[in-house]
Design a protein around this motif. Structure first.
Motif, PDB file in Angstrom:
ATOM      1  N   HIS A   6       0.829  -1.212   0.000  1.00  0.00           N
ATOM      2  CA  HIS A   6       0.000   0.000   0.000  1.00  0.00           C
ATOM      3  C   HIS A   6       0.863   1.261   0.000  1.00  0.00           C
ATOM      4  O   HIS A   6       1.790   1.386   0.806  1.00  0.00           O
ATOM      5  N   ASN A   7       0.553   2.175  -0.934  1.00  0.00           N
ATOM      6  CA  ASN A   7       1.161   3.507  -0.991  1.00  0.00           C
ATOM      7  C   ASN A   7       2.696   3.430  -1.052  1.00  0.00           C
ATOM      8  O   ASN A   7       3.402   4.153  -0.342  1.00  0.00           O
ATOM      9  N   ILE A   8       3.203   2.550  -1.927  1.00  0.00           N
ATOM     10  CA  ILE A   8       4.647   2.350  -2.024  1.00  0.00           C
ATOM     11  C   ILE A   8       5.285   3.470  -2.855  1.00  0.00           C
ATOM     12  O   ILE A   8       4.868   3.742  -3.982  1.00  0.00           O
ATOM     13  N   VAL A  21       2.073   3.356  -5.044  1.00  0.00           N
ATOM     14  CA  VAL A  21       1.529   2.174  -5.728  1.00  0.00           C
ATOM     15  C   VAL A  21       0.820   1.253  -4.734  1.00  0.00           C
ATOM     16  O   VAL A  21       1.325   0.995  -3.641  1.00  0.00           O
ATOM     17  N   ASP A  22      -0.350   0.758  -5.137  1.00  0.00           N
ATOM     18  CA  ASP A  22      -1.081  -0.262  -4.369  1.00  0.00           C
ATOM     19  C   ASP A  22      -1.115  -1.555  -5.183  1.00  0.00           C
ATOM     20  O   ASP A  22      -1.348  -1.526  -6.391  1.00  0.00           O
ATOM     21  N   GLN A  56       8.649   4.747   1.342  1.00  0.00           N
ATOM     22  CA  GLN A  56       7.405   5.010   2.066  1.00  0.00           C
ATOM     23  C   GLN A  56       6.411   3.916   1.709  1.00  0.00           C
ATOM     24  O   GLN A  56       6.494   3.309   0.644  1.00  0.00           O
ATOM     25  N   GLY A  57       5.455   3.653   2.621  1.00  0.00           N
ATOM     26  CA  GLY A  57       4.409   2.675   2.338  1.00  0.00           C
ATOM     27  C   GLY A  57       4.514   1.449   3.231  1.00  0.00           C
ATOM     28  O   GLY A  57       5.472   1.290   3.992  1.00  0.00           O
ATOM     29  N   GLY A  63      -1.445 -10.521   6.600  1.00  0.00           N
ATOM     30  CA  GLY A  63      -1.925  -9.585   7.617  1.00  0.00           C
ATOM     31  C   GLY A  63      -0.867  -8.981   8.504  1.00  0.00           C
ATOM     32  O   GLY A  63      -1.156  -8.076   9.302  1.00  0.00           O
ATOM     33  N   LYS A  64       0.381  -9.432   8.413  1.00  0.00           N
ATOM     34  CA  LYS A  64       1.449  -8.945   9.286  1.00  0.00           C
ATOM     35  C   LYS A  64       2.441  -8.115   8.479  1.00  0.00           C
ATOM     36  O   LYS A  64       2.893  -8.532   7.404  1.00  0.00           O
ATOM     37  N   GLU A  65       2.783  -6.922   9.005  1.00  0.00           N
ATOM     38  CA  GLU A  65       3.777  -6.081   8.319  1.00  0.00           C
ATOM     39  C   GLU A  65       5.104  -6.838   8.237  1.00  0.00           C
ATOM     40  O   GLU A  65       5.636  -7.317   9.247  1.00  0.00           O
ATOM     41  N   THR A  66       5.625  -6.934   7.004  1.00  0.00           N
ATOM     42  CA  THR A  66       6.843  -7.718   6.772  1.00  0.00           C
ATOM     43  C   THR A  66       7.711  -6.998   5.759  1.00  0.00           C
ATOM     44  O   THR A  66       7.242  -6.621   4.681  1.00  0.00           O
ATOM     45  N   TYR A  67       8.988  -6.822   6.116  1.00  0.00           N
ATOM     46  CA  TYR A  67       9.935  -6.157   5.215  1.00  0.00           C
ATOM     47  C   TYR A  67      11.219  -6.978   5.166  1.00  0.00           C
ATOM     48  O   TYR A  67      11.833  -7.244   6.203  1.00  0.00           O
TER      49      TYR A  67
END
Length: 493
Positions: A6-8, A21-22, A56-57, A63-67
């Motif tokens: 979301h919102n990359i 970008v979504d 950003q984004g 469902g879990k934020e992952t980077y």
């Protein structure tokens, strides 16, 4: 696996590549990602796997934020990326390439070569691929290298596979086999991100499509709810009235003739000719010898016997400089290793075969060189901030345009195009087709090798079909159909 981006945002220096970008990938779906070259598709996926870091984004996986900080981390979680630019190690064997970093060992820590060979053969069997495992990967064709990359990805326990132009170097038969594998993976819950410029494939194999333009998300639709024309309009921001521009050729004399050419183990008794103003298409299955014939004419490979005749005069071409001297340009299918010097700028790459045009008494006129380069950048609509941008920093499609530009610049009388629109978006394809028409209108003879049957049929005046190293037939425009081409390509009459 469910992925939400979301919102990359992402910029490289002052170049803003992604601007909010979504993208969403659902479990067990084949999701097309489309856009013009430079729209940001590959960058978005490289951010997902950790090759690049977002500015950003948010990214959520199940469902879990992952980077991820590296592609290796992504692969461990089950996300694999088959890149458009192939990553084989040319000096290593096919087997070693398949298992690099994932070697199978015995309890004593020794390589279990027997098990690795069995696993490799099993995967190749699924893809209907027959490549000797002990062959150096660098000796494989681009199409075979593509299948090695696909097999490598399938050998991991992937939950998500990102495919960037996976069929660019494959023939129709290999594409159908790949589609069968994709369908099987989908049934097992594997999700596929399918990046391609081939519209027929998108509408055949994909469930949904996300369209990008200029670093932004334009739309996401289910495939049944959209159409070819709508996708093109959203991709390029304009209407494309025809996929293939109409041709009204006016033929001149025979410019290039090849008589009874043979090269041991590659092709035999090949004869054909091409006239000024004509596009002669070359079709055939992967490994049939199409590319090898062209490489030999250009002096990259050795001809054992036969004749090459330019404008009625027999010539001796032993190396590429001989071919260039006789007015032959060659746009190779492998732009990464053979078409470009990736660390050189756009200007340097375009100027390389044309230095004599800017030179006087051993000195290069930088003003003439810059004018030449700027003209070609504008003519081919190459997306770049500067002619000093390194070739490796361009999108795949824009790299292809640089390769085409440098050979168009020599003013060839014969131009050989091997997969000229590989990895190129639908808008840029039409620009290349229009350029081909302009060249033939000026009397240039074009030989076009292509794995895309619609392209061969849409742009060729005649079509030579190659089967097992021999031309099995030459079809006129009126005789040329997909059925006739495939009959000749598989050894039929």
């Amino acid at each position: 696996m469910h992925i939400q981006m979301h919102n990359i945002h992402k910029a490289f220096g002052t170049n803003q590549v992604l601007s909010g970008v979504d993208f969403e990938l659902q479990e067990g779906e084949v999701h097309a990602l489309m856009g013009e070259n430079g729209a940001g598709k590959s960058t978005l996926m490289n951010i997902l796997i950790g090759l690049h870091q977002r500015d950003q984004g948010t990214i959520k996986i199940d469902g879990k934020e992952t980077y991820f900080t590296s592609p290796k981390e992504a692969e461990k979680l089950g996300i694999t990326f088959i890149h458009q630019e192939l990553n084989v190690w040319p000096e290593m064997t096919v087997l070693d390439n398949l298992f690099i970093g994932k070697e199978v060992t015995s309890s004593f820590g020794l390589l279990n070569t027997r098990q690795m060979k069995a696993l490799a053969k099993e995967q190749f069997s699924k893809l209907s691929v027959d490549i000797p495992l002990e062959r150096p990967a660098g000796e494989c064709s681009v199409g075979q290298q593509q299948m090695i990359e696909i097999a490598k990805a399938l050998m991991t326990d992937a939950k998500v596979i990102i495919m960037d132009e996976p069929t660019a170097a494959l023939t129709e038969r290999e594409i159908q086999k790949l589609f069968g594998v994709i369908t099987s993976l989908k049934k097992n819950g594997v999700s596929i991100v399918y990046i391609s410029h081939r519209m027929e494939e998108i509408f055949t194999i994909c469930d949904r499509i996300t369209i990008m333009r200029d670093g932004r998300t334009v739309d996401t639709q289910s495939i049944p709810q959209t159409s070819f024309d709508e996708v093109v309009r959203k991709m390029v921001g304009r209407e494309l009235t025809e996929r293939y521009p109409s041709r009204n050729p006016s033929y001149g004399d025979v410019v290039l003739e090849v008589r009874n050419a043979s090269s041991k183990g590659l092709f035999h008794d090949v004869s054909f000719h091409v006239r000024a103003g004509e596009i002669l298409g070359f079709s055939g299955l992967m490994g049939s010898g199409r590319t090898e014939i062209m490489r030999t004419i250009f002096g990259l490979d050795t001809m054992d016997r036969g004749e090459v005749i330019i404008r009625g005069k027999k010539v001796n071409i032993r190396k590429p400089v001989d071919a260039v001297r006789h007015g032959i340009g060659f746009i190779t299918e492998d732009r990464k290793d053979e078409g470009l010097v990736l660390d050189f700028s756009i200007r340097e790459n375009m100027a390389l075969p044309n230095l004599f045009s800017f030179s006087s008494k051993g000195f290069i006129s930088t003003a003439k060189e810059q004018e030449f380069v700027d003209t070609l950048i504008k003519r081919l609509q190459i997306k770049t901030q500067s002619s000093e941008t390194a070739a490796r920093n361009l999108s795949g499609g824009n790299q292809q345009k640089v390769v085409i530009a440098k050979w168009v610049g020599i003013g060839p009388s014969v131009l050989i195009l091997d997969e000229p629109t590989r990895g190129v978006d639908v808008g840029a394809k039409r620009e290349i087709y229009q350029l081909m028409n302009e060249l033939t209108d000026r009397g240039v003879a074009i030989i076009m090798v292509s794995s895309e049957l619609p392209e061969v049929l849409g742009m060729s005046d005649r079509i030579a079909v190659v089967h097992e190293g021999h031309i099995s037939g030459v079809l006129s425009k009126e005789e040329a159909t997909q059925e006739n081409i495939m009959t000749l390509a598989t050894g039929g009459q």
